[in-house]
Enzyme design. Structure first.
Site, PDB file in Angstrom:
ATOM      1  CD  GLU A  87       0.306 -10.664   2.456  1.00 47.22           C
ATOM      2  OE1 GLU A  87      -0.226 -10.100   1.472  1.00 47.22           O
ATOM      3  OE2 GLU A  87      -0.337 -11.415   3.210  1.00 47.22           O
ATOM      4  CE1 TYR A 170      -3.273  -6.600   1.566  1.00 45.20           C
ATOM      5  CE2 TYR A 170      -1.174  -7.169   0.542  1.00 45.20           C
ATOM      6  CZ  TYR A 170      -2.351  -7.551   1.165  1.00 45.20           C
ATOM      7  OH  TYR A 170      -2.592  -8.888   1.413  1.00 45.20           O
ATOM      8  CG  ASP A 188      -6.930  -8.994  -0.267  1.00 43.84           C
ATOM      9  OD1 ASP A 188      -8.040  -8.783   0.290  1.00 43.84           O
ATOM     10  OD2 ASP A 188      -6.563 -10.130  -0.595  1.00 43.84           O
TER      11      ASP A 188
END
Length: 342
Positions: A87, A170, A188
């Site tokens: 990520e 996020y 995203d």
């Protein structure tokens, strides 16, 4: 992303057999509340069509089951640390550039404690040419905090993830969802684009994530945790492979028949201009060249060696000062520079 167990797509139970208590809001009710209308913008004023979260879940998840890419961070052996590393690396960087660096990184630092034991400059060095190298420092800082606070194991609790340095909403949601199968909206750029087109009926989402987008994402989540985690991964993959920013492949889209933007005739974007990502001639390019010299060196680098990477002295000095201010470079005596040791 891991691939959570595929949820059941069975319909609701017989209402006659349900207890006499108020029913929870359906996905349709939630989408209506989030968007302020029972219809998508494609049907606004016509009453012809409505899009519910329930109607989107099964086709998107089934498509994902068949077409998802086999990526190393989706495999069970990746674990939560592998998901977290992916990520960080995938932010603003395409998969094909991330893959070799990711695999080298996990081979060298298979656990957070392994990374935390090394100097932060080694993380910057190993980051290579992925771009936005501050991500490497943030990942090193997160690894150190995980080692100190959580015994070296990436926490499963969303609040604990969010409390780690360098972790925003996020990334915390993505790790909790993809690594631990929890129910969180994961927004995203790809997911935002899918929701903008399929539900809101516009070509592109706003330049920055809005409260309305977050509310819509929560409304679209399946109720069960496994289904929600699968939906998060599936909607992201749909945006990456089919509902792309340019040359979208509607003929391959499992929800094309419900897509508000397509049903409206694909109206052109009429919002604020989309931000470009120019690179040539920018301070980012200069910073990258300066860091490349420092990554390849086995010791401190003299100012003269750095002066050779860019012809314009004012911009070069500004870029170097920025690297120092960001903690990516350490200045030493006698005009020497090195990657940070700690």
């Amino acid at each position: 992303m891991t691939a959570p167990t595929k949820p059941s797509h069975d319909g609701p139970c017989d209402p006659a057999a349900a207890p006499a208590v108020p029913a929870p809001p359906t996905a349709t009710d939630q989408v209506t509340a989030a968007t302020g209308t029972g219809r998508t913008s494609a049907a606004a004023g016509t009453g012809e069509r409505a899009v519910s979260g329930v109607s989107l879940h099964a086709p998107v998840i089934d498509w994902f089951d068949e077409h998802a890419r086999d990526l190393p961070w989706r495999r069970p052996e990746a674990g939560a640390w592998g998901v977290m590393v992916s990520e960080f690396m995938l932010q603003q960087t395409p998969v094909n550039r991330v893959l070799p660096v990711y695999e080298q990184w996990l081979a060298r630092w298979p656990r957070p404690a392994d990374l935390a034991a090394e100097a932060p400059g080694e993380a910057v060095r190993a980051w290579g040419r992925l771009g936005y190298p501050r991500r490497a420092l943030r990942l090193h800082g997160a690894a150190a905090a995980i080692t100190e606070r959580h015994g070296g194991d990436v926490p499963a609790d969303h609040a604990q993830l969010l409390a780690l340095p360098g972790i925003g909403e996020y990334t915390a949601a993505a790790v909790a969802s993809f690594a631990y199968g929890q129910r969180h909206p994961v927004l995203d750029t790809n997911v935002r684009r899918v929701f903008a087109r399929a539900v809101t009926g516009v070509q592109y989402p706003p330049n920055a994530t809005t409260a309305a987008e977050r509310k819509l994402a929560r409304a679209l989540l399946p109720e069960d945790e496994a289904g929600a985690a699968r939906w998060a991964a599936a909607s992201m993959e749909l945006g990456a492979l089919v509902c792309t920013a340019k040359n979208e492949s509607c003929h391959r889209c499992p929800i094309a028949g419900q897509c508000a933007w397509r049903l409206a005739g694909k109206p052109a974007h009429d919002g604020p201009p989309r931000r470009g990502q120019t690179y040539a001639g920018t301070d980012r390019q200069v910073r990258g060249r300066l860091l490349a010299v420092l990554r390849e060196a086995h010791g401190p680098v003299p100012q003269a060696a750095l002066d050779q990477v860019w012809h314009e002295p004012v911009q070069r000095a500004r870029a170097l000062d920025g690297l120092v201010a960001d903690g990516l470079v350490e200045p030493l005596a006698d005009g020497l520079y090195r990657l940070p040791l700690g």
